[in-house]
Design a protein around this motif. Structure first.
Motif, PDB file in Angstrom:
ATOM      1  N   VAL A   1      47.096  57.541  65.152  1.00 30.37           N
ATOM      2  CA  VAL A   1      48.396  57.138  65.692  1.00 30.37           C
ATOM      3  C   VAL A   1      49.220  56.483  64.598  1.00 30.37           C
ATOM      4  N   HIS A   2      48.627  55.498  63.897  1.00 33.12           N
ATOM      5  CA  HIS A   2      49.311  54.876  62.765  1.00 33.12           C
ATOM      6  C   HIS A   2      48.286  54.214  61.858  1.00 33.12           C
ATOM      7  N   ASP A   3      48.265  54.633  60.605  1.00 27.65           N
ATOM      8  CA  ASP A   3      47.372  54.037  59.613  1.00 27.65           C
ATOM      9  C   ASP A   3      48.079  52.824  59.005  1.00 27.65           C
ATOM     10  N   VAL A   4      47.791  51.648  59.530  1.00 29.73           N
ATOM     11  CA  VAL A   4      48.490  50.430  59.123  1.00 29.73           C
ATOM     12  C   VAL A   4      48.289  50.160  57.635  1.00 29.73           C
ATOM     13  N   ASP A   5      49.404  50.140  56.904  1.00 32.59           N
ATOM     14  CA  ASP A   5      49.397  49.865  55.465  1.00 32.59           C
ATOM     15  C   ASP A   5      48.471  50.801  54.687  1.00 32.59           C
ATOM     16  N   GLY A   6      48.155  51.966  55.256  1.00 36.18           N
ATOM     17  CA  GLY A   6      47.295  52.917  54.556  1.00 36.18           C
ATOM     18  C   GLY A   6      45.854  52.464  54.424  1.00 36.18           C
ATOM     19  N   ALA A   7      45.414  51.551  55.308  1.00 42.76           N
ATOM     20  CA  ALA A   7      44.076  50.975  55.203  1.00 42.76           C
ATOM     21  C   ALA A   7      42.980  52.027  55.352  1.00 42.76           C
ATOM     22  N   LEU A   8      43.131  52.943  56.318  1.00 42.48           N
ATOM     23  CA  LEU A   8      42.087  53.948  56.527  1.00 42.48           C
ATOM     24  C   LEU A   8      42.043  54.930  55.358  1.00 42.48           C
ATOM     25  N   GLN A   9      43.207  55.285  54.803  1.00 33.86           N
ATOM     26  CA  GLN A   9      43.215  56.190  53.663  1.00 33.86           C
ATOM     27  C   GLN A   9      42.503  55.556  52.470  1.00 33.86           C
ATOM     28  N   ARG A  10      42.734  54.285  52.227  1.00 31.57           N
ATOM     29  CA  ARG A  10      42.042  53.612  51.128  1.00 31.57           C
ATOM     30  C   ARG A  10      40.537  53.578  51.360  1.00 31.57           C
ATOM     31  N   GLU A  11      40.154  53.346  52.606  1.00 31.33           N
ATOM     32  CA  GLU A  11      38.734  53.327  52.946  1.00 31.33           C
ATOM     33  C   GLU A  11      38.094  54.696  52.694  1.00 31.33           C
ATOM     34  N   MET A  12      38.783  55.755  53.089  1.00 32.33           N
ATOM     35  CA  MET A  12      38.264  57.101  52.868  1.00 32.33           C
ATOM     36  C   MET A  12      38.186  57.427  51.367  1.00 32.33           C
ATOM     37  N   ASP A  13      39.176  57.004  50.604  1.00 34.76           N
ATOM     38  CA  ASP A  13      39.174  57.251  49.160  1.00 34.76           C
ATOM     39  C   ASP A  13      37.997  56.553  48.493  1.00 34.76           C
ATOM     40  N   GLN A  14      37.736  55.326  48.921  1.00 32.69           N
ATOM     41  CA  GLN A  14      36.642  54.576  48.336  1.00 32.69           C
ATOM     42  C   GLN A  14      35.282  55.174  48.695  1.00 32.69           C
ATOM     43  N   GLN A  15      35.177  55.685  49.905  1.00 31.50           N
ATOM     44  CA  GLN A  15      33.894  56.191  50.380  1.00 31.50           C
ATOM     45  C   GLN A  15      33.593  57.608  49.897  1.00 31.50           C
ATOM     46  N   TYR A  16      34.636  58.480  49.867  1.00 27.79           N
ATOM     47  CA  TYR A  16      34.390  59.883  49.564  1.00 27.79           C
ATOM     48  C   TYR A  16      35.080  60.377  48.297  1.00 27.79           C
ATOM     49  N   GLY A  17      35.921  59.545  47.708  1.00 28.39           N
ATOM     50  CA  GLY A  17      36.664  59.966  46.528  1.00 28.39           C
ATOM     51  C   GLY A  17      38.064  60.417  46.901  1.00 28.39           C
ATOM     52  N   PRO A  18      39.047  60.176  46.016  1.00 30.23           N
ATOM     53  CA  PRO A  18      40.439  60.561  46.306  1.00 30.23           C
ATOM     54  C   PRO A  18      40.574  62.051  46.578  1.00 30.23           C
ATOM     55  N   GLY A  19      41.288  62.383  47.655  1.00 30.24           N
ATOM     56  CA  GLY A  19      41.557  63.786  47.980  1.00 30.24           C
ATOM     57  C   GLY A  19      40.539  64.458  48.867  1.00 30.24           C
ATOM     58  N   ALA A  20      39.366  63.860  49.043  1.00 31.93           N
ATOM     59  CA  ALA A  20      38.335  64.498  49.872  1.00 31.93           C
ATOM     60  C   ALA A  20      38.673  64.403  51.353  1.00 31.93           C
ATOM     61  N   VAL A  21      39.298  63.301  51.753  1.00 28.82           N
ATOM     62  CA  VAL A  21      39.723  63.090  53.135  1.00 28.82           C
ATOM     63  C   VAL A  21      41.188  62.665  53.107  1.00 28.82           C
ATOM     64  N   VAL A  22      42.025  63.331  53.879  1.00 29.68           N
ATOM     65  CA  VAL A  22      43.450  63.016  53.924  1.00 29.68           C
ATOM     66  C   VAL A  22      43.793  62.492  55.308  1.00 29.68           C
ATOM     67  N   VAL A  23      44.357  61.289  55.349  1.00 27.55           N
ATOM     68  CA  VAL A  23      44.726  60.642  56.604  1.00 27.55           C
ATOM     69  C   VAL A  23      46.232  60.764  56.810  1.00 27.55           C
ATOM     70  N   SER A  24      46.637  61.172  57.999  1.00 24.82           N
ATOM     71  CA  SER A  24      48.057  61.244  58.328  1.00 24.82           C
ATOM     72  C   SER A  24      48.310  60.477  59.620  1.00 24.82           C
ATOM     73  N   SER A  25      49.511  59.904  59.733  1.00 21.58           N
ATOM     74  CA  SER A  25      49.891  59.137  60.915  1.00 21.58           C
ATOM     75  C   SER A  25      50.900  59.905  61.753  1.00 21.58           C
ATOM     76  N   ILE A  26      50.779  59.804  63.062  1.00 17.84           N
ATOM     77  CA  ILE A  26      51.777  60.387  63.954  1.00 17.84           C
ATOM     78  C   ILE A  26      53.040  59.527  63.933  1.00 17.84           C
ATOM     79  N   LEU A  27      52.862  58.213  64.028  1.00 20.77           N
ATOM     80  CA  LEU A  27      54.000  57.305  63.990  1.00 20.77           C
ATOM     81  C   LEU A  27      54.208  56.833  62.560  1.00 20.77           C
ATOM     82  N   VAL A  28      55.320  57.234  61.973  1.00 21.75           N
ATOM     83  CA  VAL A  28      55.665  56.837  60.606  1.00 21.75           C
ATOM     84  C   VAL A  28      57.118  56.353  60.577  1.00 21.75           C
ATOM     85  N   PRO A  29      57.469  55.501  59.625  1.00 24.89           N
ATOM     86  CA  PRO A  29      58.843  54.988  59.556  1.00 24.89           C
ATOM     87  C   PRO A  29      59.855  56.104  59.378  1.00 24.89           C
ATOM     88  N   ARG A  30      61.002  55.929  59.990  1.00 24.87           N
ATOM     89  CA  ARG A  30      62.091  56.905  59.825  1.00 24.87           C
ATOM     90  C   ARG A  30      63.310  56.222  59.220  1.00 24.87           C
TER      91      ARG A  30
END
Length: 318
Positions: free
Chosen positions: A289-318
């Motif tokens: 729904v919304h990755d607050v401050d990109g926290a989940l993306q950073r977590e995925m990058d740290q765990q699996y390496g940059p680019g292995a998992v891509v996180v996208s949010s449905i609710l994003v600033p307009r």
């Protein structure tokens, strides 16, 4: 549940990917947004950020049940429907909205586009304006076409052995491929199959499907010797074939997806809506729904390496 997209109509790309069980079974209705948001921070003790609000726009099903109204990005189909994931709405007025809605058994629901101020701390969307969901743009009648990984051979794609180029042979080939050691991914590119003219008799369409079945370009990615894999596939498939190397296996992707959705914290706090691998790249995509401050993306990058998992949010600033 297998993460797959299967098309029965001729010319529709069949995404077989990997046999990845997907725990999240809700249907996502992606929201729309544009960059350039106004983000508001309120300082608490020692200046800690205690709230974050931005304007956003998203489309989904609005469902009012038991005194709560939610914009739902996943809907469990029943009568009346049940919200399968989304955000609570504040300031929603059924009498003021533009668009149709239904009511049954004390539940009201309808499909809308909602613009409002989203508070990521309270997970609440304050409604500013509403409208009907925009009409879906016209798409290719053959459905989504996934391109073949291999360039067309000299003379174009052809059937190698007509005795092993039927729909039955294709089904047998997919079973063989998914059982091979080192299997990574698979999809079918039907772009070479001629489009059936509108109004074609159903029986004639079925006959044409059978005639052109061998022009389905079977794309197979393996983490093993492509030549050996192709030789084995040719024992059962005489149609168009593309075999290539990948750096992962279906089993590995499956384990990664299970690890992501198996964390209760992510499923509740991050509100994961969909997760699965991309057939063309092996990259796992996670929609929340919304990755607050990109926290989940950073977590995925740290765990699996940059680019292995891509996180996208449905609710994003307009």
């Amino acid at each position: 549940m297998a993460r797959s997209i299967a098309g029965r109509a001729r010319g529709v790309a069949v995404l077989v990917v990997v046999t990845v069980p997907v725990v999240v079974t809700v249907l996502v209705v992606a929201g729309c947004a544009t960059p350039g948001a106004e983000k508001v921070r309120e300082g608490g003790a020692l200046g800690a950020a205690i709230s974050s609000t931005f304007m956003t726009e998203a489309s989904g099903s609005v469902i009012e049940r038991d005194g709560q109204t939610r914009l739902c990005f996943g809907v469990l189909q029943s009568n009346p429907p049940v919200c399968g994931g989304g955000v609570e709405l504040s300031g929603w007025d059924w009498e003021a909205v533009e668009g149709k809605y239904e009511a049954h058994a004390g539940v009201r629901w309808g499909d809308f586009t909602v613009t409002g101020a989203y508070d990521s701390d309270a997970e609440t969307l304050a409604v500013v304006s509403t409208g009907p969901i925009a009409a879906t743009p016209t798409t290719d009648p053959r459905g989504p076409i996934l391109p073949s990984r291999c360039p067309a051979p000299d003379g174009g794609w052809k059937i190698v052995d007509e005795t092993r180029a039927s729909s039955e042979a294709l089904h047998a080939a997919t079973g063989t491929i998914m059982s091979m050691e080192g299997f990574g991914t698979m999809w079918i590119d039907r772009s070479e199959i001629p489009t059936v003219p509108p109004g074609t008799d159903t029986l004639e369409e079925m006959r044409l499907d059978a005639v052109h079945a061998g022009l389905s370009i079977l794309n197979v990615g393996v983490r093993s010797d492509p030549a050996s894999a192709e030789e084995r596939i040719r024992d059962v498939w005489g149609g168009a074939l593309c075999v290539f190397s990948v750096a992962y296996t279906a089993t590995e992707l499956n384990a990664r997806v299970q690890a992501i959705v198996g964390d209760p914290r992510r499923m509740t706090e991050q509100q994961i809506m969909t997760v699965g691998p991309d057939a063309l790249t092996g990259v796992i995509t996670v929609q929340v729904v919304h990755d607050v401050d990109g926290a989940l993306q950073r977590e995925m990058d740290q765990q699996y390496g940059p680019g292995a998992v891509v996180v996208s949010s449905i609710l994003v600033p307009r």
